[in-house]
Design a protein around this motif. Sequence first.
Motif, PDB file in Angstrom:
ATOM      1  N   LEU A  23      -7.963  23.491  25.538  1.00  0.00           N
ATOM      2  CA  LEU A  23      -8.803  24.684  25.615  1.00  0.00           C
ATOM      3  C   LEU A  23      -8.370  25.720  24.576  1.00  0.00           C
ATOM      4  O   LEU A  23      -9.199  26.332  23.904  1.00  0.00           O
ATOM      5  N   PHE A  87     -11.750  27.698  33.746  1.00  0.00           N
ATOM      6  CA  PHE A  87     -11.398  26.288  33.850  1.00  0.00           C
ATOM      7  C   PHE A  87     -10.523  26.018  35.074  1.00  0.00           C
ATOM      8  O   PHE A  87     -10.694  25.003  35.753  1.00  0.00           O
ATOM      9  N   LEU A 113     -16.086  21.189  28.284  1.00  0.00           N
ATOM     10  CA  LEU A 113     -14.997  22.119  27.976  1.00  0.00           C
ATOM     11  C   LEU A 113     -15.209  22.816  26.644  1.00  0.00           C
ATOM     12  O   LEU A 113     -15.094  24.034  26.543  1.00  0.00           O
ATOM     13  N   ASP A 117     -16.215  26.444  28.401  1.00  0.00           N
ATOM     14  CA  ASP A 117     -14.987  27.210  28.626  1.00  0.00           C
ATOM     15  C   ASP A 117     -14.354  27.719  27.342  1.00  0.00           C
ATOM     16  O   ASP A 117     -13.616  28.696  27.365  1.00  0.00           O
TER      17      ASP A 117
END
Length: 135
Positions: A23, A87, A113, A117
């Motif tokens: 991330l 997340f 993702l 996010d």
Amino acid sequence: MADARVLGVVVEVAVFGGVCALLYLFGVTISNDADQYVQLWYLIENVPFLQAWRTGRFEIGSLFVFWVLARFLPAFATFYAVGLIAFSVKYVLIRKYLRYRYLALFLYVALFLHVQDATQIRGALAACFVMYVLL
């Protein structure tokens, strides 16, 4: 039995840590919104919340989370922390409610993702509530 629990905890920590690192990497490299959130941080860092809300174009809930974190964290760290909160909530929901949690987590990371996010963190926060209702 204790060895299996320790191994399970190690696997959970490794998976969560790996996704958190991914991330961060996505936030640094491919995020289109990171610069906008850094600019927002500079606008709201030293103003009361109501003034920040009047000047911004953001939803009140996500702006409040961002504003609170902006009191303690630098600009990009605030952006990353909001994405990490979104997340983390989804990770807990996946762990708690889904039977094949590693498969679900893999699919979420592979498909959403980098889109949600890491870039659209306001939508990612809203998706937490939608995901909770659906599960």
